[in-house]
Scaffold this motif. Sequence first.
Motif, PDB file in Angstrom:
ATOM      1  N   THR A  60      -3.849   9.823   8.234  1.00 46.48           N
ATOM      2  CA  THR A  60      -4.637   8.620   7.944  1.00 46.48           C
ATOM      3  C   THR A  60      -6.115   8.940   7.771  1.00 46.48           C
ATOM      4  O   THR A  60      -6.824   8.195   7.101  1.00 46.48           O
ATOM      5  CB  THR A  60      -4.477   7.539   9.035  1.00 46.48           C
ATOM      6  OG1 THR A  60      -4.926   8.050  10.278  1.00 46.48           O
ATOM      7  CG2 THR A  60      -3.058   7.059   9.136  1.00 46.48           C
ATOM      8  N   SER A  61      -6.580  10.042   8.354  1.00 45.02           N
ATOM      9  CA  SER A  61      -7.987  10.417   8.197  1.00 45.02           C
ATOM     10  C   SER A  61      -8.261  11.079   6.847  1.00 45.02           C
ATOM     11  O   SER A  61      -9.405  11.220   6.449  1.00 45.02           O
ATOM     12  CB  SER A  61      -8.416  11.347   9.338  1.00 45.02           C
ATOM     13  OG  SER A  61      -7.816  12.627   9.190  1.00 45.02           O
ATOM     14  N   VAL A  63      -6.655  10.160   3.804  1.00 43.28           N
ATOM     15  CA  VAL A  63      -6.309   9.325   2.656  1.00 43.28           C
ATOM     16  C   VAL A  63      -6.996   7.966   2.782  1.00 43.28           C
ATOM     17  O   VAL A  63      -7.118   7.426   3.877  1.00 43.28           O
ATOM     18  CB  VAL A  63      -4.767   9.152   2.592  1.00 43.28           C
ATOM     19  CG1 VAL A  63      -4.346   8.324   1.411  1.00 43.28           C
ATOM     20  CG2 VAL A  63      -4.077  10.502   2.564  1.00 43.28           C
ATOM     21  N   SER A  64      -7.390   7.419   1.657  1.00 46.96           N
ATOM     22  CA  SER A  64      -8.038   6.100   1.675  1.00 46.96           C
ATOM     23  C   SER A  64      -7.031   5.035   2.129  1.00 46.96           C
ATOM     24  O   SER A  64      -5.817   5.199   1.956  1.00 46.96           O
ATOM     25  CB  SER A  64      -8.560   5.751   0.282  1.00 46.96           C
ATOM     26  OG  SER A  64      -7.482   5.438  -0.583  1.00 46.96           O
ATOM     27  N   PRO A  65      -7.533   3.939   2.680  1.00 46.07           N
ATOM     28  CA  PRO A  65      -6.622   2.889   3.144  1.00 46.07           C
ATOM     29  C   PRO A  65      -5.692   2.345   2.054  1.00 46.07           C
ATOM     30  O   PRO A  65      -4.528   2.069   2.319  1.00 46.07           O
ATOM     31  CB  PRO A  65      -7.568   1.796   3.657  1.00 46.07           C
ATOM     32  CG  PRO A  65      -8.801   2.529   4.043  1.00 46.07           C
ATOM     33  CD  PRO A  65      -8.926   3.660   3.050  1.00 46.07           C
ATOM     34  N   GLY A  66      -6.193   2.201   0.843  1.00 48.12           N
ATOM     35  CA  GLY A  66      -5.349   1.696  -0.243  1.00 48.12           C
ATOM     36  C   GLY A  66      -4.207   2.636  -0.567  1.00 48.12           C
ATOM     37  O   GLY A  66      -3.060   2.211  -0.752  1.00 48.12           O
ATOM     38  N   VAL A  67      -4.499   3.923  -0.656  1.00 44.65           N
ATOM     39  CA  VAL A  67      -3.459   4.923  -0.930  1.00 44.65           C
ATOM     40  C   VAL A  67      -2.491   4.992   0.246  1.00 44.65           C
ATOM     41  O   VAL A  67      -1.280   5.071   0.061  1.00 44.65           O
ATOM     42  CB  VAL A  67      -4.099   6.309  -1.211  1.00 44.65           C
ATOM     43  CG1 VAL A  67      -3.048   7.402  -1.245  1.00 44.65           C
ATOM     44  CG2 VAL A  67      -4.893   6.277  -2.502  1.00 44.65           C
ATOM     45  N   ARG A  69      -1.638   2.673   2.307  1.00 42.84           N
ATOM     46  CA  ARG A  69      -0.730   1.522   2.294  1.00 42.84           C
ATOM     47  C   ARG A  69       0.477   1.799   1.406  1.00 42.84           C
ATOM     48  O   ARG A  69       1.612   1.530   1.784  1.00 42.84           O
ATOM     49  CB  ARG A  69      -1.477   0.276   1.826  1.00 42.84           C
ATOM     50  CG  ARG A  69      -0.611  -0.968   1.895  1.00 42.84           C
ATOM     51  CD  ARG A  69      -1.382  -2.184   1.526  1.00 42.84           C
ATOM     52  NE  ARG A  69      -1.071  -2.478   0.131  1.00 42.84           N
ATOM     53  CZ  ARG A  69      -1.788  -3.237  -0.655  1.00 42.84           C
ATOM     54  NH1 ARG A  69      -2.912  -3.754  -0.221  1.00 42.84           N
ATOM     55  NH2 ARG A  69      -1.416  -3.465  -1.879  1.00 42.84           N
ATOM     56  N   GLU A 187      -3.071  -4.557   6.561  1.00 47.68           N
ATOM     57  CA  GLU A 187      -4.501  -4.682   6.312  1.00 47.68           C
ATOM     58  C   GLU A 187      -5.306  -4.863   7.587  1.00 47.68           C
ATOM     59  O   GLU A 187      -6.416  -4.388   7.684  1.00 47.68           O
ATOM     60  CB  GLU A 187      -4.776  -5.816   5.325  1.00 47.68           C
ATOM     61  CG  GLU A 187      -4.359  -5.454   3.920  1.00 47.68           C
ATOM     62  CD  GLU A 187      -4.553  -6.581   2.928  1.00 47.68           C
ATOM     63  OE1 GLU A 187      -5.066  -7.654   3.309  1.00 47.68           O
ATOM     64  OE2 GLU A 187      -4.174  -6.372   1.767  1.00 47.68           O
TER      65      GLU A 187
END
Length: 191
Positions: A60-61, A63-67, A69, A187
């Motif tokens: 998670t650190s 990759v961007s939050p959108g990717v 998800r 989210e």
Amino acid sequence: MEAFLISTGVVALAEIGDKTQLLAFILAAKFRRPVPIVLGILVATLANHAGAGALGAWITSLVSPGVMRWVLGVSFIAMAAWILVPDEFDEDDAKLARYGVFTTTLIAFFLAEMGDKTQIATVALAAQYKSVVMVVAGTTLGMMLANVPAVILGDRIANRIPVRVVHGVAAAIFAVLGVATLLGAGERFGF
């Protein structure tokens, strides 16, 4: 608390009929010493799932939050499909008897869990909930809920569990998690 409860339930269901549960049945029949077998399962699961949870948190650190998800959503849906595929047990997983009951169980379970559904689920759940401790505690409890009865009751329950139904429920839970994640349910966790 949500991370703990979902992790526990999903892994307990996914473990029914899994190769590590089959390993628990075999070790119980071979050694007939439930306490060291259960302790071996516990230690192996804690070690394996702690590593998997740390990997999920690390991912998670990167990759961007959108990717993230999308990765998580697709991963949960893939897990749903994978759970429906029956596991095969490798007899070599139980051929470590020279090390004693506890050590045999520890090594066999740790190795059998590498790349297994429940380990991959732990990675995904830790990434989803960003709570490694709660996810590892939950996935470990789920493993114990599925495997301790296998060790203690053995053959008396093996034929009474509707494995296809349990796998179907677990697959449905993973599919719902996947779709919910894709629709943005994560989210509030930053996805």
